[in-house]
Motif scaffolding. Structure first.
Motif, short mmCIF file in Angstrom:
data_model
loop_
_atom_site.label_atom_id
_atom_site.label_comp_id
_atom_site.label_asym_id
_atom_site.label_seq_id
_atom_site.Cartn_x
_atom_site.Cartn_y
_atom_site.Cartn_z
N LEU A 282 -82.64 -12.29 36.04
CA LEU A 282 -82.60 -13.75 36.08
C LEU A 282 -83.52 -14.29 35.01
O LEU A 282 -84.71 -13.97 34.99
CB LEU A 282 -83.04 -14.25 37.47
N LEU A 283 -82.99 -15.11 34.10
CA LEU A 283 -83.75 -15.69 33.01
C LEU A 283 -83.97 -17.17 33.29
O LEU A 283 -83.01 -17.89 33.60
CB LEU A 283 -83.02 -15.51 31.68
N LEU A 284 -85.21 -17.64 33.16
CA LEU A 284 -85.54 -19.03 33.42
C LEU A 284 -86.39 -19.56 32.28
O LEU A 284 -87.47 -19.04 32.01
CB LEU A 284 -86.31 -19.18 34.75
N ASP A 285 -85.90 -20.60 31.62
CA ASP A 285 -86.60 -21.19 30.48
C ASP A 285 -87.32 -22.46 30.94
O ASP A 285 -86.69 -23.49 31.16
CB ASP A 285 -85.61 -21.50 29.36
N GLU A 286 -88.63 -22.37 31.09
CA GLU A 286 -89.47 -23.49 31.53
C GLU A 286 -88.90 -24.15 32.79
O GLU A 286 -88.59 -25.35 32.80
CB GLU A 286 -89.63 -24.51 30.41
N PRO A 287 -88.75 -23.41 33.89
CA PRO A 287 -88.12 -23.96 35.09
C PRO A 287 -88.92 -25.04 35.78
O PRO A 287 -88.38 -25.75 36.64
CB PRO A 287 -87.98 -22.73 36.00
N THR A 288 -90.21 -25.20 35.44
CA THR A 288 -91.04 -26.20 36.12
C THR A 288 -91.40 -27.38 35.22
O THR A 288 -92.19 -28.24 35.62
CB THR A 288 -92.36 -25.55 36.60
N ILE B 123 -83.87 -8.54 42.34
CA ILE B 123 -83.64 -9.14 41.02
C ILE B 123 -84.95 -9.16 40.23
O ILE B 123 -86.02 -9.40 40.79
CB ILE B 123 -83.10 -10.57 41.17
N THR B 124 -84.86 -8.91 38.95
CA THR B 124 -86.00 -9.08 38.05
C THR B 124 -85.90 -10.45 37.39
O THR B 124 -84.86 -10.80 36.85
CB THR B 124 -86.01 -7.99 36.96
N ALA B 125 -86.97 -11.23 37.46
CA ALA B 125 -87.00 -12.55 36.85
C ALA B 125 -87.90 -12.53 35.62
O ALA B 125 -89.00 -11.99 35.65
CB ALA B 125 -87.50 -13.60 37.84
N VAL B 126 -87.39 -13.12 34.54
CA VAL B 126 -88.18 -13.30 33.32
C VAL B 126 -88.24 -14.79 33.05
O VAL B 126 -87.20 -15.44 32.86
CB VAL B 126 -87.56 -12.54 32.13
N LEU B 127 -89.46 -15.36 33.06
CA LEU B 127 -89.64 -16.80 32.97
C LEU B 127 -90.44 -17.17 31.73
O LEU B 127 -91.45 -16.52 31.43
CB LEU B 127 -90.41 -17.34 34.19
N VAL B 128 -90.01 -18.18 31.03
CA VAL B 128 -90.83 -18.80 29.99
C VAL B 128 -91.65 -19.89 30.66
O VAL B 128 -91.10 -20.80 31.28
CB VAL B 128 -89.97 -19.40 28.86
N LEU B 129 -92.97 -19.79 30.55
CA LEU B 129 -93.87 -20.76 31.16
C LEU B 129 -94.92 -21.20 30.14
O LEU B 129 -95.28 -20.43 29.24
CB LEU B 129 -94.58 -20.17 32.39
N HIS B 130 -95.40 -22.41 30.30
CA HIS B 130 -96.53 -22.89 29.50
C HIS B 130 -97.82 -22.91 30.31
O HIS B 130 -98.91 -22.83 29.73
CB HIS B 130 -96.24 -24.29 28.95
#
Length: 254
Positions: A157-163, A187-194
């Motif tokens: 699961l890929l999430l680009d700045e979900p918050t 599931i493996t989650a990979v998230l872009v976060l700041h």
């Protein structure tokens, strides 16, 4: 487990964005991609889901190189949680059903309906199943978009700045939900976060990018004053608060 090996990406003009990216994340874990603006975080995510094509490298998931799969087959392995709702005016139920597109051949089947109904129940979305997305709050809408990705039944699961558009409470609820779903389903989650503190609180592993290359990858132990200075160009302390590492920036006086 997702294992990315020696991934490189350059635009046709010759500008290299990603340089020899390698990292691993176990099944059921959450990995945060961190770094300053322009470090290549979103580009890396786009390479993993074929929006962009890297020139070299592999992305192995359960023995399969994701970078070699055709689109429909890739959709059985990887789901991207988009920040944008569908352009058509859809109900919550219909939006989740979009996540079943990789499996639908001649029409919606009972397995597709069951998957959507199960996700509505898991995310407590049943009361709003027939409401339209534009009738929901920002936090509710993000939960629906997450449900659309999860009903795809991916392994990654890929999430680009979900918050990025959420208030404090909804940020915590969203990342708590992602973490719980990963633990429950593998599931493996990979998230872009700041936000470094959100990453430290909710993610098992951290990938620090600097100028398109991996500066460090590992657990919370890689988040040090030295690594923050090297990646973000500012001074900060990392202290434990109730057992959780917290980054405290040192702001220079004007």
């Amino acid at each position: 487990m997702i294992s990315v090996e020696h991934l490189n990406f350059s635009y046709p003009c010759g500008r290299q964005i990603l340089r020899d990216i390698s990292f691993e994340a176990p099944s059921g874990s959450c990995l945060a991609i961190l770094g300053n603006n322009g470090a290549g975080k979103s580009t890396l995510l786009k390479c993993l889901c074929h929006i962009l094509r890297p020139q070299t490298g592999r992305a192995m998931l359960d023995g399969v190189d994701l970078l070699t799969l055709p689109p429909r087959r890739l959709a059985e392995y990887v789901a991207l949680m988009s920040q944008e709702p569908p352009s058509a005016r859809l109900t919550v139920y219909d939006t989740l059903m979009l996540g079943r597109r990789p499996y639908i051949r001649w029409g919606v089947g009972q397995q597709d309906r069951s998957a959507v109904s199960d996700m509505l129940a898991r995310l407590h979305l049943e009361p709003m199943a027939v409401r339209y997305l534009d009738q929901l709050s920002g936090g509710e809408r993000q939960k629906v978009l997450l449900g659309r990705a999860l009903v795809q039944q991916p392994k990654l699961l890929l999430l680009d700045e979900p918050t990025s558009t959420l208030d404090l409470r909804n940020q915590y609820e969203m990342l708590s939900l992602v973490r719980r779903m990963c633990a429950q389903t593998g599931i493996t989650a990979v998230l872009v976060l700041h936000d470094l503190n959100l990453a430290l609180r909710f993610c098992d592993r951290l990938l620090l990018l600097s100028n398109g290359a991996v500066h460090a990858c590992g657990g919370a132990e890689i988040m040090t004053s030295e690594s923050i200075r090297a990646v973000y160009g500012m001074d900060a302390s990392v202290r434990a608060v109730d057992g959780i590492p917290v980054v405290i920036p040192h702001m220079a006086e004007q």
